[in-house]
Design an enzyme around this catalytic site. Structure first.
Site, PDB file in Angstrom:
ATOM      1  N   GLY B  40       5.683  50.891  31.030  1.00 31.84           N
ATOM      2  CA  GLY B  40       5.421  51.447  32.352  1.00 31.84           C
ATOM      3  C   GLY B  40       5.281  50.403  33.437  1.00 31.84           C
ATOM      4  O   GLY B  40       5.272  50.735  34.613  1.00 31.84           O
ATOM      5  N   CYS B 249      21.476  81.021  31.430  1.00 31.68           N
ATOM      6  CA  CYS B 249      22.687  80.369  31.926  1.00 31.68           C
ATOM      7  C   CYS B 249      23.829  81.395  31.950  1.00 31.68           C
ATOM      8  O   CYS B 249      24.063  82.100  30.974  1.00 31.68           O
ATOM      9  CB  CYS B 249      23.069  79.194  31.036  1.00 31.68           C
ATOM     10  SG  CYS B 249      24.722  78.524  31.380  1.00 31.68           S
ATOM     11  N   CYS B 252      26.569  80.070  29.069  1.00 26.73           N
ATOM     12  CA  CYS B 252      26.288  80.010  27.637  1.00 26.73           C
ATOM     13  C   CYS B 252      25.104  80.873  27.227  1.00 26.73           C
ATOM     14  O   CYS B 252      24.828  81.020  26.040  1.00 26.73           O
ATOM     15  CB  CYS B 252      26.062  78.571  27.188  1.00 26.73           C
ATOM     16  SG  CYS B 252      24.463  77.888  27.686  1.00 26.73           S
ATOM     17  N   CYS B 274      23.920  75.935  33.235  1.00 27.89           N
ATOM     18  CA  CYS B 274      23.289  74.735  32.692  1.00 27.89           C
ATOM     19  C   CYS B 274      23.708  73.508  33.492  1.00 27.89           C
ATOM     20  O   CYS B 274      24.896  73.326  33.796  1.00 27.89           O
ATOM     21  CB  CYS B 274      23.731  74.504  31.236  1.00 27.89           C
ATOM     22  SG  CYS B 274      22.971  75.633  30.065  1.00 27.89           S
ATOM     23  N   CYS B 280      26.009  72.895  27.321  1.00 25.44           N
ATOM     24  CA  CYS B 280      26.563  74.205  27.643  1.00 25.44           C
ATOM     25  C   CYS B 280      27.887  74.426  26.881  1.00 25.44           C
ATOM     26  O   CYS B 280      28.099  75.468  26.270  1.00 25.44           O
ATOM     27  CB  CYS B 280      26.788  74.304  29.151  1.00 25.44           C
ATOM     28  SG  CYS B 280      26.983  75.986  29.765  1.00 25.44           S
TER      29      CYS B 280
END
Lengths: 280, 289, 246
Positions: B40, B249, B252, B274, B280
C-alpha cells in the site's frame, strides 16, 4: 424564588470543595527555560510557564514579543532550541513533549489538546461542511458511527450558538465570527483538557468579539478547561484569564494574578502597557 | 519475471525485449520489490517517457514491461473490454516488442494489465494484475499539499479520509464515491485502488493474485501482495456496499457482474450489459453449447 | 500554628509597607504604607479610619491580593492555618478568595453582559454549589437588598449607583467566608438599604466572620464596628496621584 433557611448568610453548609487540595495538585503543563532564536533575535528567552488543570492563562504583549512562538512551543508545534515542555497525560504519565515522536504529538493535539487559531482559514477546512469540520477530530480518533458523529456535531453547533440548520453548509459562507465559533466547536468536540488560543478575537468587529468572549468564558468554565490565550488585548485577558504573563522581547517581564498585574503593575513595561489602554 | 535481455530473444528488431532497457527495468523492479514489501505504500520511481501520452497507461506499461517474460501470456483490458483502442494498442505493443502471446481469456493470462476494472472471473495464484493509475494519492482530493499527505501516511493520520465519506453521506444520503474508493491495505496504508468501480474493491481483499499499481505521470508504484487484507473505508451505520443492478446482463443474463449502460439506437433505448466482455462471451458460449 | 479558637486571629498584618513607583512618570515614588500592623479576630468588626487618600483602600486591596505588598506580611486564616497572602502564588490567592476572603469593593467591576443574578450566584457556584440553588440564594439576597426582581436578569452596567452597590454587597456576602473586606459598602445607599447592609454585616460577624471595613458614615461605623484603627498620613506624599485607584 424562596429564601433558603437561615438567609443568605445562614449556616447552609457548602461542600468544602477540593480546592485546598487543588492548590497542591500536580501541574498539567510545565515549560522550563524555553529558548527560541531567530538569528540574533530571541523569540523566547528563558521562558518558564506552568499550567494547572482548569486554569486560564493569558500571554500578553505587543506584536513580535514572542507570544505566538511561545504558544507554538507549548502546544508542540515548534521545537524550542533548548528547554523542555512536560505534559501530564490524562493517563497520569509525564511526557517530554518535544522528545516524543511526531505521532505522539499529533495524537495529543487531536485528543487532549486543542488549538484555536487567529485566522479561521488556518483552523478550518473551508470546503468541508460545518458538520464535517466538527466531526473530523472524532473520526481521526476512531469514531466510525456516522449518526453519532453527526449528532455530536449538531450538538456542538448549538453549544457555540450557531444555527443547527447550517450543519451541512460550508464555512466559506459563514461570517468571521461564525467561523471562529465553528473553530471552537471543532476543537472542543473531542473534550480536550488543554486548549491553546492564538488571538481568538483578532480581526473581528467589537460586538462580534464580545459574543465570542462570552462564549469562550462560558465554555471554559463549563468544561473546566485549562487554556492558554495569546492576546495583545488586555481586556480579553481581564475577561478570561485567572493569571497573566507579560512578554517583551521574548522574555517574561511580569506575571501574576490577572487583576493584580492590571491594577498594580510593577515593571516599567507593564505599567506602560496598562497605561496605554483606552478606558471607556 | 525472467530476466531476458538478449538480441536472440523474441521481440522487435532494434529494440530491447519489452521495449525498456534493462537498467530501467531493474530500477522499476527494485521499486516493485519495495512496494511488495510495504503493501500500500507509494514508492517513487523514475518514470520514463513512453511512446504514448500520459493518461493512456504509461505507468502500467512500464510495470508490465518490467515484470513480463517470454513465457508469459498477456491480457489487456480497458473498462473491462479487451477490444477498445487503448487495450488493443497496448496488447499489440507487447506482442511486437516482447513477442509474447496474448489472450483475452482471464483464466489463460499470467499478466493482466487493466484500466478501471478487475475481471469477473476469480483471479488465481501466480497471476499478476497491473493497474494503470492516474492519481495514486487517495488524500489528494482533501489535501493538495504533497508534504502533508506524505506526513499523513507516515503517521497513519487518516481521519480526514472519513471526513470525505461523511461529506458524501451528509450531502447525498450515501457514500457517493463509486470508483477509486479508498481502502486500507494490511491495516496500515490508505491506498487508492485506481479508478476501478467500488464493485471491484472486494476482489482486492485477500486475492491470490499479485496486484501492482503504476502511475507514470505521478511517478509512483505501489502493490498489494497476494492474500493481503484490504478493507474499504466505511461507517458502522453506513457499511461498505457494492453497486447492484435490478436487471441481469442483456446479453448473457449474468446477475453477478458489473454492468455498463449502453445506448443502442437513436431513440435513446438503453441496455445493460457486462462490462467484462471476456466473461460475457464465455457465458454466452457456454449457454450455446 | 495555633489551634483554631473563637478568638484566634483571622487576619494578621505585620509591618506592611507599600510604595507605588510610577515608571511612566520618571520613576516617581509614592509611599502609601509604612510598617502598618493590624490583627482582626473572628467575630470582630474593625473600622479603618483616616482622611481620604491615606491608603485605606490600598490596605484592603493588599489583603485581597489585588495589590502587591512592598514589604511586611499579611496572613489570613484558611482551613485552620494562617496562610501568607504576601508573595502567595496566584493559585493560592484564587483559592483564598474563593474560600477565605470576601471583598466588597467601592465600585462594582464585573464581567460585562452577565445578568445580576448570575454575578451574585457565581461565588457559590465556584464553591461547588448546585447552580439552581445558588440562583435561589442569590435571588433571596437580592430581594432582601430590595433590588427589584425585574433587574435580576439584566447586566448591572446600566443600574444606578445604589443598585450597583447592592449587587456588589450581595456578591461579597453570598458565600460566607472567614474574612470580609468592605470598602464603603453603604456610600450610595438610602437609609433603608443602609440598614439592610448593617444587618447583613452584623449577621456575618455574629456568624464568626472577621470584618475589616472602611465606613465614611459615622452612623454605620457606630452601628457595626467593635473598634477603629486610624491610618495616619504622616508618610504620605502627593496623595492624589496614587496609582491604580479607579
Amino acid at each position: 424564588m424562596t429564601a433558603p433557611p437561615g438567609g443568605a448568610l445562614g449556616a447552609a453548609a457548602l461542600p468544602a470543595a477540593g480546592l485546598e487540595m487543588a492548590v497542591d495538585d500536580p501541574s498539567l503543563l510545565d515549560a522550563d527555560r524555553l529558548m527560541v532564536r531567530f538569528g540574533a533575535r530571541f523569540a523566547c528567552r528563558d521562558v518558564s510557564v506552568r499550567i494547572w488543570p482548569g486554569e486560564v492563562i493569558a500571554v500578553v504583549g505587543e506584536s513580535g514579543a514572542g507570544k505566538t512562538t511561545l504558544l507554538d512551543c507549548l502546544s508542540g508545534q515548534r521545537a524550542p532550541d533548548s528547554g523542555s515542555v512536560r505534559y501530564r497525560t490524562s493517563a497520569g504519565g509525564i511526557i517530554d513533549v518535544h522528545q516524543e515522536s511526531e505521532m505522539v504529538r499529533r495524537r495529543l493535539q487531536r485528543t487532549e489538546w486543542g488549538v484555536v487559531r487567529q485566522n479561521p482559514r488556518d483552523g478550518l477546512r473551508l470546503d468541508i461542511s460545518a458538520g464535517g469540520n466538527i466531526g473530523e477530530r472524532l473520526m481521526a480518533t476512531g469514531h466510525r458511527h456516522y449518526g453519532r458523529i453527526r449528532a455530536a456535531a449538531a450538538d456542538w453547533l448549538e453549544r457555540v450558538e450557531l444555527d443547527v440548520a447550517r450543519l451541512d453548509d460550508l464555512p466559506a459562507q459563514f461570517s468571521g465570527g461564525m467561523q471562529q465559533r465553528l473553530q471552537v466547536a471543532r476543537t472542543l468536540v473531542s473534550a480536550p483538557r488543554l486548549v491553546f488560543l492564538d488571538e481568538p478575537t483578532g480581526g473581528l468587529d467589537v460586538s462580534v468579539q464580545a459574543r465570542l468572549l462570552d462564549l469562550l468564558r462560558r465554555l471554559v468554565a463549563e468544561l473546566d478547561l485549562a487554556a492558554v490565550i495569546v492576546t495583545h488585548d488586555l481586556a480579553v485577558a481581564r475577561l478570561l484569564a485567572d493569571r497573566m504573563v507579560v512578554m517583551q522581547h521574548g522574555e517574561i517581564v511580569e506575571s501574576g494574578l490577572t487583576d493584580q498585574v492590571l491594577d498594580d503593575p510593577q515593571e516599567p513595561y507593564t505599567q506602560l502597557l496598562v497605561s496605554s489602554v483606552l478606558r471607556v | 519475471m525472467t530476466d531476458t535481455a538478449h538480441a536472440a530473444t523474441p521481440g522487435l528488431a532494434g529494440y530491447n525485449f519489452a521495449y525498456l532497457d534493462e537498467q530501467t527495468k531493474r530500477m522499476i523492479r527494485r521499486a516493485i520489490l519495495k512496494a511488495v514489501a510495504v503493501p500500500g505504500y507509494q514508492v517513487p520511481f523514475a518514470s520514463r517517457v513512453m511512446p504514448l501520452p500520459y493518461g493512456w497507461g504509461t505507468g502500467g506499461i512500464q510495470v508490465t514491461a518490467a515484470v513480463i517474460g517470454p513465457e508469459d501470456r498477456l491480457k489487456v483490458i480497458d473498462q473491462g473490454a479487451d477490444d477498445t483502442v487503448n487495450a488493443v494498442s497496448i496488447r499489440h505493443f507487447f506482442a511486437r516488442t516482447a513477442g509474447v502471446p496474448t489472450t483475452t481469456r482471464t483464466q489463460d493470462a499470467t499478466v493482466i494489465q487493466t484500466r478501471h476494472r478487475i475481471p469477473e472471473a476469480p483471479l488465481q495464484r501466480g497471476q499478476i494484475m497491473v493497474f494503470q493509475v492516474p492519481i495514486p494519492e487517495p488524500l489528494r482530493w482533501l489535501e493538495p499539499r504533497e508534504p502533508e499527505t506524505r506526513r499523513a501516511h507516515a503517521l497513519a493520520d487518516y481521519g480526514i479520509m472519513h471526513v470525505k465519506l461523511y461529506e458524501d453521506i451528509a450531502h447525498h444520503g450515501q457514500v457517493a464515491t463509486s470508483y477509486d474508493y479508498p481502502a486500507m491495505v494490511a491495516g496500515r496504508y490508505l491506498t487508492a485502488p485506481s479508478p476501478i468501480p467500488r464493485f471491484d474493491n472486494p476482489k482486492l481483499d485477500r486475492s491470490p493474485a499479485l496486484m501492482l499499481f503504476g502511475a507514470g505521470r505521478e511517478r509512483r508504484i505501489y502493490a498489494i501482495p497476494p492474500w493481503t487484507p484490504v478493507e474499504s473505508l466505511a461507517f458502522e451505520d453506513y457499511p461498505f456496499e457494492v453497486q447492484r443492478w435490478s436487471r441481469p446482463c442483456a446479453l448473457c443474463g449474468a446477475t453477478d457482474s458489473y454492468l455498463d449502460e449502453v445506448v443502442i439506437d437513436d431513440q435513446g433505448n438503453r441496455r445493460f450489459i457486462c462490462s467484462d466482455t471476456d466473461r460475457c462471451e464465455q457465458r454466452r458460449a457456454e449457454a450455446a453449447s | 500554628m495555633t489551634a483554631m479558637t473563637d478568638t484566634a486571629p483571622i487576619l494578621e498584618i505585620r509591618d506592611l509597607t507599600k510604595t507605588f513607583v510610577l515608571h511612566t512618570r520618571g520613576g516617581a515614588s509614592i509611599p502609601v504604607l509604612d510598617r502598618f500592623s493590624l490583627s482582626v479576630d473572628a467575630g470582630e468588626c474593625v473600622a479603618l479610619n483616616g482622611p481620604s487618600g491615606v491608603g485605606k483602600s490600598t490596605v484592603l486591596r493588599l489583603i485581597y491580593g489585588n495589590y502587591r505588598a512592598g514589604g511586611g506580611e499579611i496572613r489570613v486564616r484558611h482551613a485552620g492555618r494562617m496562610v501568607a497572602v504576601t508573595d502567595a502564588e496566584p493559585r493560592r490567592l484564587i483559592d483564598l478568595r474563593r474560600h477565605a476572603v470576601a471583598y466588597v469593593s467601592q465600585f462594582l467591576r464585573v464581567i460585562p453582559r452577565v445578568p445580576a443574578l448570575d454575578i451574585v450566584a457565581a461565588p457559590l457556584i465556584a464553591l461547588g454549589c448546585d447552580a439552581l440553588e445558588a440562583q435561589a440564594r442569590a435571588g433571596a439576597l437580592l430581594a432582601r437588598l430590595n433590588l427589584p426582581e425585574r433587574l435580576w436578569t439584566l447586566p448591572p452596567a446600566t443600574f444606578s449607583g445604589g443598585e450597583q452597590q447592592r449587587v456588589n454587597v450581595a456578591v461579597g456576602l453570598i458565600a460566607p467566608r472567614p474574612l470580609l473586606l468592605l470598602d464603603e459598602p453603604t456610600a450610595s445607599l438610602d437609609a433603608g438599604n443602609r440598614a439592610v447592609v448593617i444587618d447583613l454585616v452584623r449577621e456575618a460577624v455574629a456568624g464568626g466572620a472577621a470584618v475589616l471595613g472602611i465606613f465614611h458614615d459615622p452612623m454605620v461605623r457606630e452601628a457595626i464596628a467593635d473598634r477603629a484603627v486610624a491610618l495616619s498620613a504622616r508618610d504620605r506624599q502627593e496623595p492624589d496621584q496614587q496609582a491604580g485607584e479607579p
